[in-house]
Design an enzyme around this catalytic site. Structure first.
Site, PDB file in Angstrom:
ATOM      1  N   GLU A   3      26.943  31.392  45.269  1.00 14.59           N
ATOM      2  CA  GLU A   3      27.946  30.294  44.835  1.00 14.59           C
ATOM      3  C   GLU A   3      27.142  28.883  44.792  1.00 14.59           C
ATOM      4  O   GLU A   3      27.443  28.082  43.629  1.00 14.59           O
ATOM      5  CB  GLU A   3      28.884  30.021  45.583  1.00 14.59           C
ATOM      6  CG  GLU A   3      30.167  31.222  45.686  1.00 14.59           C
ATOM      7  CD  GLU A   3      31.129  31.096  46.693  1.00 14.59           C
ATOM      8  OE1 GLU A   3      32.308  31.064  46.149  1.00 14.59           O
ATOM      9  OE2 GLU A   3      31.032  31.241  47.879  1.00 14.59           O
ATOM     10  N   LYS A  30      36.788  36.886  56.529  1.00 13.81           N
ATOM     11  CA  LYS A  30      36.014  36.392  55.189  1.00 13.81           C
ATOM     12  C   LYS A  30      34.343  36.453  55.457  1.00 13.81           C
ATOM     13  O   LYS A  30      33.927  36.351  56.585  1.00 13.81           O
ATOM     14  CB  LYS A  30      36.346  34.942  55.061  1.00 13.81           C
ATOM     15  CG  LYS A  30      37.650  34.925  54.316  1.00 13.81           C
ATOM     16  CD  LYS A  30      37.809  35.488  52.747  1.00 13.81           C
ATOM     17  CE  LYS A  30      37.292  34.668  51.941  1.00 13.81           C
ATOM     18  NZ  LYS A  30      37.924  33.574  51.461  1.00 13.81           N
ATOM     19  N   SER A  72      34.748  32.024  57.283  1.00  9.40           N
ATOM     20  CA  SER A  72      35.772  30.992  57.045  1.00  9.40           C
ATOM     21  C   SER A  72      36.191  30.609  58.248  1.00  9.40           C
ATOM     22  O   SER A  72      36.249  31.489  59.403  1.00  9.40           O
ATOM     23  CB  SER A  72      36.697  31.507  56.284  1.00  9.40           C
ATOM     24  OG  SER A  72      38.342  30.998  56.414  1.00  9.40           O
ATOM     25  N   HIS A 105      32.051  42.453  27.940  1.00 10.25           N
ATOM     26  CA  HIS A 105      33.432  41.731  28.052  1.00 10.25           C
ATOM     27  C   HIS A 105      33.693  42.166  29.355  1.00 10.25           C
ATOM     28  O   HIS A 105      35.225  42.184  29.635  1.00 10.25           O
ATOM     29  CB  HIS A 105      34.478  42.368  27.037  1.00 10.25           C
ATOM     30  CG  HIS A 105      34.081  42.542  25.673  1.00 10.25           C
ATOM     31  ND1 HIS A 105      34.016  41.253  24.730  1.00 10.25           N
ATOM     32  CD2 HIS A 105      33.274  43.358  24.796  1.00 10.25           C
ATOM     33  CE1 HIS A 105      33.568  41.591  23.672  1.00 10.25           C
ATOM     34  NE2 HIS A 105      33.102  42.833  23.667  1.00 10.25           N
TER      35      HIS A 105
END
Ligand code: ARG
Length: 461
Positions: A294, A287, A281, A160
């Site tokens: 992704e 970043k 970024s 979980h």
């Protein structure tokens, strides 16, 4: 308006094809990538025709030389593909006749584009499956390398997405290995059904020439010939099966990606994916984004989409060949291209991953991950499991309130929950003790993981 006389099938037509229909029905824009397989198939077909006496040896030789010249033209970029000639098959055949004259027109004897295209796709897919298998293996080797390196590294195991029990990172990596191993077996199994030859089925019913299909199949490295001509020219289940195997691979890759994305976040801080595999970024200087995982996760969706496209493409088709089947190529090719890209990137990325062992260890320590070990300890001392569960639950509650892990409590504190607890409890409350205790096949103990890696290497060889 097109030059109707160029079209090999123009005989029964009196009017030229509408220009937009021509563009709409053409597949050469995307099927030209099968030129090598088309030529290979034609060479085998011509050789077979010569073998059974339909072509003379001389004719066969002229055809083969012409086809080989066309192949080198294509490979050197000296081939102008024409939409008027619809597809890769007619483009190459027309060029053959341009080059070698009328004998080129004999190549299509006893054959149709229907069995030709089905053969080309199978040859193409067979080659691609072999390339994919090699990439998959490279990725699996990377996983084993990482598993070996991190065999003693302790991290929290999750259920979980909540800290459950400590595991070793080596064990975690082997979980990915197993998934990919099944994926590879599935691809190999699919290859058996891909590697069966439709050629000789002609348009749908077979041909009146005394062809030798076994000969052609041997020339092309097929394991067998398709038994039924109607089935052979029409079904694309092999492409659907491949796309389904590809979807499962991508599903696994997507899960893997999801973990790498989480793990590389500041909140987890378990891994650094390496600068080569991340981007920055344009606005936020701090970043470092995990773009590769992704995108892999994102591409999974389009592969699932291709599986649905192909299933839907096939479901309404009566026997035998229908032009619908031309729509099989783009989903199939896109599946292959993207899957290859994803596997390649992941195989390249594996050695670049930097593991943050301390952060993993700290996380494992902070989530009461040895609670089950304490319960098992009590059970070994004669406490029924349900009572043990209750006792440990209370200890955890106390730990949350006081900010202490179970291993950080004093013996007196622990004995407050059960007087069965003794000094030896501290051996099992450590993370090392916890993982080492799961010492059986499939368990997370470093000793087991070392053995599992050995077996994995043998299975991969
Ligand atoms: N371009 C076609 C395809 O991809 C080749 C077969 C065409 N056959 C035909 N009878 N129109 O399926």
């Amino acid at each position: 308006m097109s030059e109707q006389k160029d079209k090999p099938w123009a005989g029964r037509f009196t009017e030229p094809t509408d220009a937009f229909v021509e563009a709409f029905t053409a597949s050469v824009g995307f099927d030209q990538r099968m030129y090598k397989q088309d030529i290979m198939g034609s060479i085998a077909h011509a050789s077979m025709l010569a073998e059974v006496g339909v072509l003379t040896k001389q004719e066969c030789e002229t055809i083969i030389n012409g086809l080989e010249d066309i192949q080198s033209d294509i490979e050197q970029g000296n081939f102008a593909w024409s939409t008027e000639l619809e597809d890769v098959h007619m483009n190459i055949e027309a060029r053959l006749t341009d080059r070698i004259g009328d004998v080129g027109k004999k190549l299509h004897t006893g054959r149709s584009r229907n069995d030709q295209v089905a053969t080309d796709i199978r040859l193409y897919l067979r080659e691609q499956i072999d390339i994919l298998q090699a990439e998959l293996k490279r990725l699996q080797e990377g996983l084993l390398q990482l598993a070996e390196q991190e065999v003693d590294t302790i991290m929290p195991g999750f259920t979980h997405l909540q800290t459950a029990q400590p595991v070793t990172l080596g064990h975690h990596m082997l979980a990915w290995f197993e998934m990919l191993q099944r994926d590879s077996e599935r691809l190999q199994d699919c290859r058996k059904r891909v590697n069966v030859m439709p050629l000789g089925s002609a348009a749908l019913a077979g041909t009146t020439y005394p062809i030798d299909r076994e000969f052609t199949a041997r020339e092309l490295g097929f394991d067998a010939v398709c038994e039924n001509s109607l089935d052979a020219v029409s079904d694309r289940d092999f492409a659907i099966e491949f796309t389904s195997a590809a979807s499962l691979i991508m599903m696994h890759m997507s899960r893997f990606s999801e973990e790498l994305i989480l793990w590389s976040s500041a909140q987890f801080n378990f891994v650094d994916l390496g600068d080569k595999f991340c981007t920055g970024s344009s606005i936020m200087p701090q970043k470092k984004n995990p773009d590769v995982p992704e995108l892999v996760r994102g591409k999974t969706g389009r592969i699932f989409g291709h599986l649905t496209s192909l299933l839907t493409l096939m479901k309404g088709q009566p026997l035998a060949y229908n032009k619908d089947n031309q729509e099989d190529k783009e989903p199939l090719f896109d599946t292959i291209d993207n899957l290859r890209g994803c596997l390649r990137l992941y195989a390249d990325m594996m050695p670049q991953i930097i593991v943050k062992r301390e952060a993993m260890y700290k996380a494992a320590k902070s989530g009461f991950s040895t609670a089950t070990d304490l319960a098992d300890y009590l059970v070994r001392k004669g406490v029924p499991f349900r009572d043990a569960h209750e006792i440990v639950g209370k200890s955890v509650r106390y730990g949350i309130d006081t900010g202490k892990d179970l291993s950080e409590m004093s013996l007196e504190e622990l004995q407050g929950f059960s007087n069965t607890i003794e000094q030896d409890v501290f051996e099992i409350l450590t993370l090392e003790g916890s993982v080492a205790a799961r010492n059986h096949i499939g368990g997370t103990a470093p000793q087991q993981v070392r053995e599992a890696i050995k077996r994995a290497r043998q299975r991969l060889a």
